[in-house]
Scaffold this active site. Structure first.
Site, PDB file in Angstrom:
ATOM      1  N   VAL A 177      -1.236  38.161 -31.164  1.00  0.00           N
ATOM      2  CA  VAL A 177      -1.156  36.685 -31.851  1.00  0.00           C
ATOM      3  C   VAL A 177      -1.683  36.087 -30.747  1.00  0.00           C
ATOM      4  O   VAL A 177      -1.087  36.320 -29.322  1.00  0.00           O
ATOM      5  CB  VAL A 177       0.357  36.452 -32.241  1.00  0.00           C
ATOM      6  CG1 VAL A 177       0.484  35.082 -32.397  1.00  0.00           C
ATOM      7  CG2 VAL A 177       0.808  37.287 -33.383  1.00  0.00           C
ATOM      8  N   LYS A 178      -2.401  35.041 -30.992  1.00  0.00           N
ATOM      9  CA  LYS A 178      -2.946  34.239 -29.642  1.00  0.00           C
ATOM     10  C   LYS A 178      -2.508  32.776 -30.383  1.00  0.00           C
ATOM     11  O   LYS A 178      -2.759  32.133 -31.297  1.00  0.00           O
ATOM     12  CB  LYS A 178      -4.467  34.420 -29.748  1.00  0.00           C
ATOM     13  CG  LYS A 178      -5.177  33.845 -28.611  1.00  0.00           C
ATOM     14  CD  LYS A 178      -5.777  32.519 -28.807  1.00  0.00           C
ATOM     15  CE  LYS A 178      -6.201  31.762 -27.917  1.00  0.00           C
ATOM     16  NZ  LYS A 178      -6.020  30.382 -27.946  1.00  0.00           N
ATOM     17  N   VAL A 179      -2.012  32.051 -29.093  1.00  0.00           N
ATOM     18  CA  VAL A 179      -1.540  30.602 -29.597  1.00  0.00           C
ATOM     19  C   VAL A 179      -1.698  30.117 -28.179  1.00  0.00           C
ATOM     20  O   VAL A 179      -2.087  30.499 -27.121  1.00  0.00           O
ATOM     21  CB  VAL A 179       0.011  30.526 -29.953  1.00  0.00           C
ATOM     22  CG1 VAL A 179       0.182  30.965 -31.300  1.00  0.00           C
ATOM     23  CG2 VAL A 179       0.839  31.071 -28.791  1.00  0.00           C
TER      24      VAL A 179
END
Lengths: 309, 309, 309, 309, 309
Positions: free
Chosen positions: E203-205
């Site tokens: 996941v990339k935030v």
């Protein structure tokens, strides 16, 4: 969930959770639940030998419901049969015992030294019938085994993708193997290994004799002094040959015999580290009371308990 | 809806409601409606034996409409035939008699001891023609039976999914079976069992003789003292061999014979618990009046009534 | 097979035999079998109006089996309902009454003047449940009727290919039609015609009033002096508008009313040449005895018999 | 297999044996096995309300393994969650608790009065993860409910064909329903009925209030004097509205509340004939000890035993 | 293979070995190999902001080979870009750095407050280019997020089946979120959770601020006293919200800033238990030497070493 079941499921870590769940359903069902041992009732004899030879010794067994009830009442891990037999009871006994749908079968109506059989059910049949696994018989040694291996491969791939376990009956037969050789130690170990190498989750072979079939094998077995005098030693060798025991291996005894012989065999399977028994004719060709007693004692042996023979 | 029909439909509980509905349509049609007995008219002889051998004894039978009318007027449960014959009357007689589309057929234009036949219609054909069932002939004992079994498997799965019943003609033939052996008791029971195991809803076999074909079977039949002197006993054994009577089994007599013989056979089927008759040559090779009389008497027998032979 | 049924089937000669067979199954079932008249029980009210409004007046009707039994015991030609209701009884009542699976449905939980509904079942569902037909509701006049017409087109094509009959409920609604206009004569005739033009085998409309909705239509109706004072005349006009009576047309009365009114309506349908009635709320919102009496009398009227109101 | 479970499975007779088996697996798992009552843990809150609002009250619940263990240790019938949460534990807990894969989900990151959500997993995902069922949420009353109903229809057909049970969360919402109306009695009964009519095997609704939302419904409820003062009466009405109790119906309480309130609700569900509870926030937002105590007491109530509140 | 990597791979046990292998390839590549930390170079800016805005500050970056070399020379774990950029170097640099193919992208050529983007590459493209993973950007909060979620679902299922890892960029945007809210703590945690729930492996935030966007969330954050003053605390909350750190989470800083700020951010990610950084503009908009120095220092920090800022 016992440690032993976790260990066994750990052998299959590259399979999806559906396969693990269905293996777990079998391993955790019935009276051997959680022990890592299994006893399974297979009923494909009627197709293989005809109904008379199969069921006349115990006529209630003509009825497909008889076998569902026997597997349930004996507390077995699973019941395996062909399409029609499962169709005739799957709705009535839904959820009462894990079911294995045999996807191929073979009859003896045409003489042939190299048997092949035929596909008689599908993976979708297994799903609509609520099965935990599909079964398939290969005849390592049969001339056209390429046909069998390739059909198994395709069905096994399809079954695994939808979370079904794959059980392979591995029966060496064919023009290049003598009658005694079919249960020779080298041949049995070879057959178990082939099934596992093809991706079977559960392998089913016959109990091996002390004889060796192939000269090339004999040389190694004797050089390496592979113990093979006792049945326990031979079971141990088969287990070792099946991924050093990293696969579930079930043994069958074959034709009907007396209780004492079966108990000795089960003791040997137990002592040799075999996973368990798949016992057809010796259960359904006895009357129900005798069958339940036999299965009860087998379960006691696999539970590590003494029995009164 | 009689209790008997409910009981019969109960044998097929794992099938979808479409299959149950189509079985019900056959069981509740015609003069035997509700009795749980069936008489079906099959006309696949023209393809099998050529039109002359099939229809010259009763020339009106060259006309496909003749057979629709015969089945309707006699009050039979269903009429089974090949694609072209059904196509030639299905619209004209829509809804007047349940239709069974035979999906394969076999001709005798090339000599062969191991027959195979060919697929000559599809499940979609059966739907567009308004059929209640599809039919398929297997030849257990034929060398390449694998081809037949696998085609049947695929067609049966497709048919069941769309709610059609599956009728299997199971005719033992091939190089490993003697001519007399084709109707031996052990072989007939075996053939019925195989068809049911493959998932047939309705099994069609020939009436068995008292002879036994295979030595392994003979041993068991004699040891277990399976009664086989009378035709009634033999029918009973076939029914038992077909899931202990949990499947519909129809018997055919084969080549044309006299009325009295047929009545005796029907009495035996009735007494032995057989579901009924599938009667082709013996109906359409008589003239229409004689055929109607014969069928009328058969229906009387299946209804449990006395007839004047 | 009566001449009248042959005549009716003759209207559909370009359909395949499967469709003809299924039309025949409805026309030849129940107490109106063979008359060419039909009475059908539809139960889609629960989805449309909610269960309380639908079934509280007669609480046994909450049970899906109630409706199967009502249709069977009253001797109706068919029973039509939604997926869940048919699933809950199709196996239990297999073969006892022809089933129609409604493929779309609509609820009233969001206010909208141009209703659309949604597809809630498939043609394959109809096959697996053993249905004779599929049903679909269109709202001619609704803004997005293109969506409905195109979904109907696709489903009808699929249904016909597998031999299922197609029943279209045609209910004019939407922003361009006044409340009274929904049952205006011109609108009702228009709706029936659209359904038939789209390929419906059976058209279902509401009983029309004497009013006319559209000015363009009024001009013609008055110029041509189309009789519309009596309900019989109006039914006759709708039948004429539906391919000059070459299609089966069923009329519904709508909300619950008293028996005498229904008998008058049925007399008018009968006299005007309408095929029959599709009667939901007025059957299942009465208690069972009253419903059976009402249906019995309707059947008497359609049979051309006098009844005691 | 208890008589009660056989009775429940009997409601689903037109489904295939795979569906029956998977329903049986849930009904026969955990501490309520065999009673016909169910308690299920659902964890879709994180997607719906964000992780902080969902799990901060009990931080161990951020861990997906926490929920598997809670469902297992509490002896619940099944655990339902979204793709990622099941993927993160399905292999670790294979076979320890029946799993339900929610196929759609909805977040609150964009204000909308007519929610739709999105499909976030597939039927094939459910098979590869070893699930017994798929779940889907519909919002009856939302403007574009057509989109939801048609997606559910397609997924449900696919799931049933491969033997998976179908669970439908039916939450009335949308521009035409007031906030209080979302749990009004008429609306809740309507929502349960719609889910069942669409073919759900298990229906999940919120506990209804005594209020009525729609005038048309109020008129009927008051005329027919449908009892609705006590929660028990309201549960009974919802069960009646769901095929006269021929479908499994689970009730949820919604936002976190105190134990005594929950026990009262569960008593009412039990007394009103509801199948059981689906309890998310009220289990995982308590600490583990409190949650286990609560669930233990709920199970006691469903077992018909007294508890000390 | 370090214990830490084994532990990380253990989070993904229900995925197939292909996915595990590709995750392992990233985790064991570059200078952070074996640490369980990752730094990834993403270059999708040109499509998003146009080439001038993206590459003019460092013109060599117009050349796609520049980025391959940068990722390789800096010893990063992987390089992620769009179809054309990967096609322009995948053969030249085959096997030198793990590649991630972004499957969708978004341009700013049409003003819109609710962005959607478009699919611009396929899973098959990723296979033919030798990628280890596919990437996909969702905009939780955008009005039509349903379209994005369903496309991601379908692509992710396809990717996993062929053994590719799935990386999801989760960027809250849309009409219901304020500009500052896009990086609010509650919104960032929510976005990370949604991506993980949809089955993302990585996941990339964006790095979250201390602000909270939604009132319902604020109430819980304040009641539960969720620490959020320091960036480290906020990273920790995001990790907790992403399956209690059972998923790989990468943080990006966004627009170009100075080195010291980045080092502080990386220290916070490291201290808060974040997996690592995905750093685009801040690497390729510096000149190569500066970028290599920056990346070198980031790697030092992630290795737990002191650096000289």
């Amino acid at each position: 969930m016992t440690d032993r079941i976790r260990e066994i499921l750990g052998w299959y870590r590259s399979e999806n959770s559906g396969v693990l769940t269905n293996l777990s359903r079998m391993l955790n069902h019935g009276r051997l639940a959680g022990t890592g041992r299994m006893v399974i009732l297979p009923v494909d004899q009627g197709f293989e030998h005809g109904p008379g030879r199969s069921f006349a010794p115990n006529p209630p067994a003509y009825d497909p419901h008889y076998h569902f009830r026997l597997a349930i009442d004996a507390g077995l891990n699973a019941y395996a049969s062909l399409l029609g037999f499962l169709e005739s009871g799957a709705a009535d006994f839904a959820g009462e015992v894990p079911l294995i749908l045999k996807l191929n079968s073979h009859d003896l109506l045409h003489p042939e030294k190299d048997p092949l059989g035929a596909q008689t059910a599908s993976v979708r049949d297994a799903l609509r019938l609520g099965c935990v696994a599909v079964g398939y018989t290969i005849y390592p040694g049969t001339a056209e085994r390429r046909v069998l291996y390739e059909q198994l491969r395709e069905l096994a791939e399809e079954a695994k993708a939808v979370g079904l376990a794959v059980v392979v009956w591995s029966y060496p037969r064919g023009g290049g193997i003598s009658k005694e050789g079919e249960t020779a130690l080298d041949v049995t170990a070879y057959a178990a290994h082939i099934a596992a190498k093809m991706g079977a989750h559960i392998v089913k072979v016959k109990l091996p004799g002390a004889n060796l079939e192939f000269e090339d094998a004999r040389k190694v077995y004797e050089e390496q002094k592979i113990p093979r005098e006792t049945l326990t030693e031979r079971v141990r060798h088969v287990m070792q040959s099946t991924f050093n025991s990293r696969r579930i291996v079930l043994f069958s005894g074959g034709a009907k015999t007396d209780d004492a012989t079966i108990y000795d065999e089960v003791q040997a399977i137990h002592a040799g580290g075999g996973t368990g028994s798949i016992i057809g004719r010796n259960s359904f060709q006895r009357d129900r009371a005798a069958a339940l007693k036999l299965l009860d004692n087998m379960i006691h042996i696999y539970s590590g308990e003494k029995i009164q023979k």
